[in-house]
Design a protein around this motif. Structure first.
Motif, PDB file in Angstrom:
ATOM      1  N   MET A   1       0.839  -1.164   0.031  1.00  0.00           N
ATOM      2  CA  MET A   1       0.028  -0.144  -0.064  1.00  0.00           C
ATOM      3  C   MET A   1       0.890   1.349  -0.084  1.00  0.00           C
ATOM      4  N   LYS A   2       0.084   2.206  -0.543  1.00  0.00           N
ATOM      5  CA  LYS A   2       0.923   3.633  -0.508  1.00  0.00           C
ATOM      6  C   LYS A   2       0.110   4.564   0.244  1.00  0.00           C
ATOM      7  N   THR A   4      -0.251   8.764   1.099  1.00  0.00           N
ATOM      8  CA  THR A   4       0.099  10.017   0.825  1.00  0.00           C
ATOM      9  C   THR A   4      -0.317  10.906   1.722  1.00  0.00           C
ATOM     10  N   GLU A  43       5.201  10.690   0.962  1.00  0.00           N
ATOM     11  CA  GLU A  43       4.663   9.685  -0.002  1.00  0.00           C
ATOM     12  C   GLU A  43       5.443   8.309   1.183  1.00  0.00           C
ATOM     13  N   ILE A  44       4.577   7.367   1.389  1.00  0.00           N
ATOM     14  CA  ILE A  44       4.993   6.396   2.424  1.00  0.00           C
ATOM     15  C   ILE A  44       4.746   4.946   1.913  1.00  0.00           C
ATOM     16  N   SER A  45       5.523   4.131   1.447  1.00  0.00           N
ATOM     17  CA  SER A  45       5.234   2.837   0.874  1.00  0.00           C
ATOM     18  C   SER A  45       5.164   1.843   2.227  1.00  0.00           C
ATOM     19  N   ASP A  47       4.053  -2.097   4.124  1.00  0.00           N
ATOM     20  CA  ASP A  47       3.732  -3.434   3.820  1.00  0.00           C
ATOM     21  C   ASP A  47       2.304  -4.046   4.146  1.00  0.00           C
ATOM     22  N   ILE A  78      -4.893   6.801   1.503  1.00  0.00           N
ATOM     23  CA  ILE A  78      -4.403   5.418   1.316  1.00  0.00           C
ATOM     24  C   ILE A  78      -4.789   4.735  -0.049  1.00  0.00           C
ATOM     25  N   ASP A  79      -3.571   4.287  -0.935  1.00  0.00           N
ATOM     26  CA  ASP A  79      -4.043   3.703  -2.090  1.00  0.00           C
ATOM     27  C   ASP A  79      -3.534   2.294  -1.954  1.00  0.00           C
TER      28      ASP A  79
END
Length: 80
Positions: A1-2, A4, A43-45, A47, A78-79
């Motif tokens: 998930m990503k 923003t 932006e945060i990736s 798990d 959240i994407d």
């Protein structure tokens, strides 16, 4: 998930950088520009696979580190 995160200054908080940007735009010939407020995008990736858990985690990150909640607002997207 990503995730923003958009962080902006609360209304009523002086924004000298926004003022400088507005002045520069005027100097460059862009007429009709009103108040300019600046902010930041993070932006945060993640798990995480559960969107609700991801949003809760990012909210905790904002409250503890990413935003100064005394003078800043934040919004989270959240994407998958």
């Amino acid at each position: 998930m990503k995730a923003t995160v958009h962080v902006t200054l609360k209304s009523g908080v002086l924004d000298p950088q926004g003022k400088a940007i507005g002045h520069a735009l005027s100097t460059l010939g862009f007429a009709g520009v009103g108040e300019v407020r600046q902010g930041k995008v993070i932006e945060i990736s993640l798990d995480e696979t559960d969107a609700a858990k991801a949003e809760a985690d990012v909210k905790a990150m904002c409250e503890r580190l990413l935003a100064n909640t005394v003078i800043e607002n934040y919004s989270i997207r959240i994407d998958a």
